[in-house]
Scaffold this active site. Structure first.
Site, PDB file in Angstrom:
ATOM      1  N   LYS A 164      29.618 -22.976 -19.940  1.00  0.00           N
ATOM      2  CA  LYS A 164      30.595 -22.310 -20.868  1.00  0.00           C
ATOM      3  C   LYS A 164      31.648 -21.884 -19.708  1.00  0.00           C
ATOM      4  CE  LYS A 164      26.379 -19.391 -20.949  1.00  0.00           C
ATOM      5  NZ  LYS A 164      25.957 -18.037 -20.651  1.00  0.00           N
ATOM      6  N   LYS A 193      19.215 -23.439 -17.925  1.00  0.00           N
ATOM      7  CA  LYS A 193      19.128 -22.704 -19.006  1.00  0.00           C
ATOM      8  C   LYS A 193      17.674 -22.789 -18.840  1.00  0.00           C
ATOM      9  CE  LYS A 193      19.579 -23.028 -24.200  1.00  0.00           C
ATOM     10  NZ  LYS A 193      17.681 -22.088 -24.428  1.00  0.00           N
ATOM     11  N   ALA A 243       0.949  -1.218   0.025  1.00  0.00           N
ATOM     12  CA  ALA A 243      -0.480  -0.062   0.158  1.00  0.00           C
ATOM     13  C   ALA A 243       0.503   1.294   0.279  1.00  0.00           C
ATOM     14  CB  ALA A 243      -1.109  -0.132   1.690  1.00  0.00           C
ATOM     15  N   GLU A 244       1.950   1.232   0.813  1.00  0.00           N
ATOM     16  CA  GLU A 244       2.671   2.650   0.816  1.00  0.00           C
ATOM     17  C   GLU A 244       3.568   2.841  -0.204  1.00  0.00           C
ATOM     18  OE1 GLU A 244       5.255   2.641   4.057  1.00  0.00           O
ATOM     19  OE2 GLU A 244       6.382   4.402   2.967  1.00  0.00           O
ATOM     20  N   TYR A 245       3.641   1.288  -1.483  1.00  0.00           N
ATOM     21  CA  TYR A 245       4.628   1.351  -2.565  1.00  0.00           C
ATOM     22  C   TYR A 245       3.636   2.229  -3.383  1.00  0.00           C
ATOM     23  CZ  TYR A 245       7.170   0.396  -7.284  1.00  0.00           C
ATOM     24  OH  TYR A 245       8.028   0.199  -7.978  1.00  0.00           O
ATOM     25  N   GLU A 261      24.435 -22.832 -15.569  1.00  0.00           N
ATOM     26  CA  GLU A 261      24.008 -22.057 -15.367  1.00  0.00           C
ATOM     27  C   GLU A 261      22.592 -22.840 -15.888  1.00  0.00           C
ATOM     28  OE1 GLU A 261      26.317 -18.622 -17.574  1.00  0.00           O
ATOM     29  OE2 GLU A 261      23.940 -18.737 -18.353  1.00  0.00           O
ATOM     30  N   GLU A 263      17.778 -14.060 -20.470  1.00  0.00           N
ATOM     31  CA  GLU A 263      16.482 -14.636 -20.446  1.00  0.00           C
ATOM     32  C   GLU A 263      15.415 -14.031 -19.907  1.00  0.00           C
ATOM     33  OE1 GLU A 263      17.236 -17.184 -22.685  1.00  0.00           O
ATOM     34  OE2 GLU A 263      15.124 -18.597 -22.894  1.00  0.00           O
ATOM     35  N   ARG A 289      16.137 -11.760 -29.381  1.00  0.00           N
ATOM     36  CA  ARG A 289      17.317 -12.042 -30.486  1.00  0.00           C
ATOM     37  C   ARG A 289      16.277 -12.714 -31.887  1.00  0.00           C
ATOM     38  NH1 ARG A 289      17.466 -16.930 -32.939  1.00  0.00           N
ATOM     39  NH2 ARG A 289      19.801 -17.801 -32.585  1.00  0.00           N
ATOM     40  N   LEU A 343      22.820 -21.992 -28.885  1.00  0.00           N
ATOM     41  CA  LEU A 343      23.566 -23.459 -28.575  1.00  0.00           C
ATOM     42  C   LEU A 343      24.020 -24.720 -29.244  1.00  0.00           C
ATOM     43  CD1 LEU A 343      23.137 -21.976 -24.666  1.00  0.00           C
ATOM     44  CD2 LEU A 343      25.306 -22.217 -25.428  1.00  0.00           C
TER      45      LEU A 343
HETATM   46  C1  LIG Z   1      21.800 -18.483 -26.061  1.00  0.00           C
HETATM   47  C2  LIG Z   1      22.126 -18.943 -24.763  1.00  0.00           C
HETATM   48  C3  LIG Z   1      21.340 -18.827 -23.196  1.00  0.00           C
HETATM   49  N1  LIG Z   1      22.248 -19.371 -22.886  1.00  0.00           N
HETATM   50  N2  LIG Z   1      21.134 -19.267 -21.127  1.00  0.00           N
HETATM   51  C4  LIG Z   1      22.209 -18.944 -19.917  1.00  0.00           C
HETATM   52  N3  LIG Z   1      21.767 -19.593 -19.335  1.00  0.00           N
HETATM   53  N4  LIG Z   1      23.010 -18.892 -20.564  1.00  0.00           N
HETATM   54  C5  LIG Z   1      23.145 -18.620 -21.530  1.00  0.00           C
HETATM   55  N5  LIG Z   1      23.521 -18.244 -23.322  1.00  0.00           N
HETATM   56  C6  LIG Z   1      23.194 -18.068 -24.408  1.00  0.00           C
HETATM   57  O1  LIG Z   1      24.375 -18.153 -25.145  1.00  0.00           O
HETATM   58  C7  LIG Z   1      25.674 -18.415 -24.943  1.00  0.00           C
HETATM   59  C8  LIG Z   1      26.678 -18.414 -25.099  1.00  0.00           C
HETATM   60  C9  LIG Z   1      26.109 -16.443 -24.775  1.00  0.00           C
END
Ligand SMILES: Cc1c[n+]2nc(N)[nH]c2nc1OC(C)C
Length: 323
Positions: free
Chosen positions: A290, A115, A33-35, A113, A173, A136, A82
């Site tokens: 990566k 995906k 409510a304050e926000y 990470e 993402e 993209r 990828l």
């Molecule tokens: C297409 C893509 C998708 N994803 N998803 C993550 N978590 N990292 C990540 N990196 C990507 O490309 C990198 C190699 C830049």
């Protein structure tokens, strides 16, 4: 009392801070409510002083007039996809291919990470202010979805902290968390409206809205996963450390991201994420592994889908690649 500009600066700073606590850290300091009261105050002052509205004001999240269509954006650095691995042997082969090419390295560190099953987007910040967002698309050209992305509360309209580059392109993402997806479909079903098959389709449909006021009602979120254009300073030398830098500037980073020092640890991570997949608050379709060291990433480069029967014999590059 404060002059109008000071009141606006104070309200904007407060709303950005409390918005971050609520939408990114999921740990609000003040009641909703304050926000809302502060947001209504900001909207009232800006309505009375339209010349004082700024592109990074928290009021710019609620969406403006509907667009007739989306303009096209050409990515300065292509957004590639990828290659896939399907079993542990593929991962060991992936590592061997890299080490064979690098010759000088005997081991690699990895950044791993989840995906996310959402949509890849590119966010361009200039002097810390979000000025453009694009899908993209086909990797080279995407759609300008800036107005819709502004409504995603976990994406900062202005970077916080300090020391960010003059130009910074953040890639990541956009996704719809499972709970938000279920609530959205339940509400749609009750109103006899179309429901979405899965969170990815729901996120895609929400970002494709020409009326950003509709996007603003959708429970979208975002996790950063890489950078594209960087101008004005050098970022950290590793993928994991770069993501920590982005986090320090107010960009959300997936909490499951890990820096790992062997392919066996990577395989264990993949197993661990696989086991917790159902319990995660968002849908994922794998993990992304990566090489952490960015200098090594540059040495390894990309395998485009190039013909094996043709080759280009290049002259030396005439200007340094700005990465
Ligand atoms: C297409 C893509 C998708 N994803 N998803 C993550 N978590 N990292 C990540 N990196 C990507 O490309 C990198 C190699 C830049």
């Amino acid at each position: 009392s404060h002059d109008i500009q000071q009141q606006l600066d104070e309200l904007r700073e407060q709303l950005a801070y409390h918005g971050y606590r609520y939408y990114v850290e999921d740990n609000p300091e003040i009641p909703d409510a304050e926000y809302d009261r502060m947001m209504q105050q900001l909207l009232a002052i800006e309505k009375a002083n339209p010349e004082l509205v700024t592109v990074d004001s928290p009021s710019q999240r609620v969406g403006g007039e509907p667009l007739d269509g989306f303009t096209q954006i050409t990515h300065e650095i292509p957004m590639l996809s990828l290659d896939n691995a399907f079993n542990d042997d593929d991962l060991h082969a992936f590592e061997k291919r890299m080490l064979d090419r690098l010759l000088s390295e005997s081991a690699l560190t990895y950044c791993c990470e989840p995906k996310l099953d959402g949509l890849a987007v590119s966010l361009m910040y200039e002097n810390g202010v979000l000025i453009q967002a694009a899908t993209r698309g086909d990797g080279t050209t995407g759609e300008n979805i800036t107005e819709n992305v502004r409504t995603i509360r976990s994406i900062p309209l202005k970077l916080t902290g300090e020391g960010w580059p003059a130009r910074l392109e953040v890639r990541g993402e956009v996704f719809m968390p499972k709970k938000g997806f279920e609530a959205l479909n339940e509400k749609a079903a009750k109103k006899g409206e179309k429901t979405f098959a899965n969170p990815r389709n729901a996120a895609a449909g929400s970002l494709r809205q020409l009326d950003s006021k509709v996007t603003a009602t959708r429970p979208l979120s975002f996790y950063a996963y890489s950078v594209g254009v960087v101008e004005g300073m050098e970022l950290a030398g590793g993928q994991y450390d770069r993501l920590l830098q982005l986090k320090g500037w107010g960009l959300p980073m997936c909490p499951e991201i890990r820096q790992l020092s062997s392919m066996d640890d990577v395989i264990a991570y993949h197993q661990e994420i696989g086991e917790k997949r159902e319990a995660l608050p968002y849908e994922i379709d794998g993990v992304v592994i990566k090489t952490d060291d960015v200098a090594i990433q540059l040495r390894l480069g990309f395998v485009a889908r190039a013909p094996r029967w043709a080759i280009a014999y290049k002259f030396p590059a005439q200007e340094e690649m700005t990465l």
